[in-house]
Motif scaffolding. Structure first.
Motif, mmCIF file in Angstrom:
data_model
loop_
_atom_site.group_PDB
_atom_site.id
_atom_site.type_symbol
_atom_site.label_atom_id
_atom_site.label_comp_id
_atom_site.label_asym_id
_atom_site.label_seq_id
_atom_site.Cartn_x
_atom_site.Cartn_y
_atom_site.Cartn_z
ATOM 1 N N PHE A 88 18.325 12.171 -6.316
ATOM 2 C CA PHE A 88 17.160 11.412 -5.877
ATOM 3 C C PHE A 88 16.091 11.405 -6.955
ATOM 4 C CE2 PHE A 88 19.237 12.706 -1.979
ATOM 5 C CZ PHE A 88 19.219 11.537 -1.247
ATOM 6 N N THR A 89 15.462 10.241 -7.112
ATOM 7 C CA THR A 89 14.368 10.078 -8.054
ATOM 8 C C THR A 89 13.131 9.617 -7.292
ATOM 9 O OG1 THR A 89 15.013 7.804 -8.588
ATOM 10 C CG2 THR A 89 15.930 9.567 -9.976
ATOM 11 N N TYR A 90 11.976 9.772 -7.919
ATOM 12 C CA TYR A 90 10.700 9.578 -7.231
ATOM 13 C C TYR A 90 9.698 8.942 -8.183
ATOM 14 C CZ TYR A 90 6.481 11.166 -4.670
ATOM 15 O OH TYR A 90 5.303 11.225 -3.993
ATOM 16 N N LEU A 91 8.837 8.097 -7.646
ATOM 17 C CA LEU A 91 7.753 7.514 -8.420
ATOM 18 C C LEU A 91 6.511 7.408 -7.543
ATOM 19 C CD1 LEU A 91 6.806 6.157 -11.083
ATOM 20 C CD2 LEU A 91 7.561 3.970 -10.087
ATOM 21 N N ALA A 92 5.465 8.136 -7.913
ATOM 22 C CA ALA A 92 4.178 8.061 -7.211
ATOM 23 C C ALA A 92 3.389 6.859 -7.734
ATOM 24 C CB ALA A 92 3.384 9.346 -7.436
ATOM 25 N N ARG A 93 2.568 6.283 -6.873
ATOM 26 C CA ARG A 93 1.781 5.101 -7.262
ATOM 27 C C ARG A 93 0.972 5.372 -8.521
ATOM 28 N NH1 ARG A 93 -1.353 2.349 -2.750
ATOM 29 N NH2 ARG A 93 -2.153 4.441 -2.490
ATOM 30 N N GLU A 94 0.340 6.551 -8.627
ATOM 31 C CA GLU A 94 -0.492 6.821 -9.795
ATOM 32 C C GLU A 94 0.315 6.922 -11.090
ATOM 33 O OE1 GLU A 94 0.139 10.518 -7.326
ATOM 34 O OE2 GLU A 94 -0.760 8.571 -6.929
ATOM 35 N N GLY A 97 0.786 -1.235 0.000
ATOM 36 C CA GLY A 97 0.000 0.000 0.000
ATOM 37 C C GLY A 97 0.814 1.279 0.000
ATOM 38 N N CYS A 98 2.038 1.220 -0.490
ATOM 39 C CA CYS A 98 2.862 2.433 -0.544
ATOM 40 C C CYS A 98 2.242 3.440 -1.515
ATOM 41 C CB CYS A 98 4.281 2.098 -0.994
ATOM 42 S SG CYS A 98 5.218 1.164 0.229
ATOM 43 N N THR A 99 2.431 4.705 -1.215
ATOM 44 C CA THR A 99 1.923 5.770 -2.090
ATOM 45 C C THR A 99 3.000 6.308 -3.010
ATOM 46 O OG1 THR A 99 2.386 7.435 -0.404
ATOM 47 C CG2 THR A 99 0.154 6.476 -0.438
ATOM 48 N N ALA A 100 4.268 6.103 -2.650
ATOM 49 C CA ALA A 100 5.379 6.582 -3.480
ATOM 50 C C ALA A 100 6.647 5.821 -3.127
ATOM 51 C CB ALA A 100 5.598 8.081 -3.278
ATOM 52 N N LEU A 101 7.572 5.812 -4.089
ATOM 53 C CA LEU A 101 8.885 5.191 -3.893
ATOM 54 C C LEU A 101 9.965 6.186 -4.286
ATOM 55 C CD1 LEU A 101 8.154 1.692 -5.437
ATOM 56 C CD2 LEU A 101 8.420 2.239 -3.007
ATOM 57 N N TRP A 102 11.056 6.135 -3.552
ATOM 58 C CA TRP A 102 12.225 6.957 -3.817
ATOM 59 C C TRP A 102 13.372 6.053 -4.236
ATOM 60 C CZ3 TRP A 102 12.328 12.261 -3.397
ATOM 61 C CH2 TRP A 102 11.246 12.850 -2.745
ATOM 62 N N CYS A 103 14.314 6.608 -4.936
ATOM 63 C CA CYS A 103 15.537 5.906 -5.268
ATOM 64 C C CYS A 103 16.625 6.966 -5.382
ATOM 65 C CB CYS A 103 15.362 5.164 -6.593
ATOM 66 S SG CYS A 103 16.153 3.561 -6.658
ATOM 67 N N GLY A 104 17.865 6.572 -5.228
ATOM 68 C CA GLY A 104 18.951 7.538 -5.342
ATOM 69 C C GLY A 104 20.189 6.912 -5.934
#
Length: 179
Positions: free
Chosen positions: A168-174, A122-129
């Motif tokens: 840093f990079t980001y990905l929202a669930r939507e 149920g995560c709403t977003a993921l980060w990566c770096g």
């Protein structure tokens, strides 16, 4: 828990993986660019399995054909990362041994971890770096739909004793559902 893709199994680390871990983590082209030191012995790798890779949501990346560890991937909880801004966000960390570079294994593993994080957890977003110069990690993140978010300079990298620039990079669930 075990996660499965077409070619991979993502499973919990076992102390019996220490020799395989050492084989790949002792290469100086793997750990330092990701911010951790070269493993110095099989026993050092065994300690890492016990003390670090035993964390929840940390997986050995294994080829289905032999189930031997060739890398690692995991979801880092918000309290252990400086980028997650809510309790429903996680950071993904990953690496793979050099003989397996260029085969698409890590993007395959990242996509399964994304699915698991968004659908099962149920995560709403993921980060990566990635640190400056780690173009392979940057490319994996781009392939998997992560979007550049920001850069931080002067980031302390205590495991290797230096200071770096981290992107840093980001990905929202939507947005993930569109990848």
């Amino acid at each position: 828990m075990m996660l499965e893709t077409e070619r991979l199994l993502l499973r919990s680390w076992k102390e019996s993986d220490a020799e395989d871990l050492y084989r790949y983590a002792s290469d100086p082209k793997v750990g330092p660019i990701a911010g951790w030191p070269v493993h110095s012995s099989v026993e050092n790798s065994r300690e890492i399995i016990r003390d670090v890779f035993s964390a929840e949501e940390t997986y050995a990346v294994c080829l289905k054909e032999d189930r031997r560890a060739i890398g690692s991937i995991g979801l880092i909880p918000p309290q252990q990362t400086q980028v997650a801004t809510s309790s429903t966000e996680r950071e993904i960390g990953f690496w793979i041994g050099i003989p397996f570079w260029g085969h698409g294994y890590i993007p395959e593993a990242v996509r399964e971890i994304q699915r698991h994080a968004f659908e099962d957890l149920g995560c709403t977003a993921l980060w990566c770096g990635y640190y400056d110069g780690n173009e392979k990690s940057k490319r994996v993140q781009e392939k998997c739909g992560f979007i550049f978010h920001h850069t931080e300079e002067g980031v302390d990298c205590p495991l290797v004793g230096d200071v770096r620039t981290e992107h840093f990079t980001y990905l929202a669930r939507e947005k993930w559902s569109l990848v």
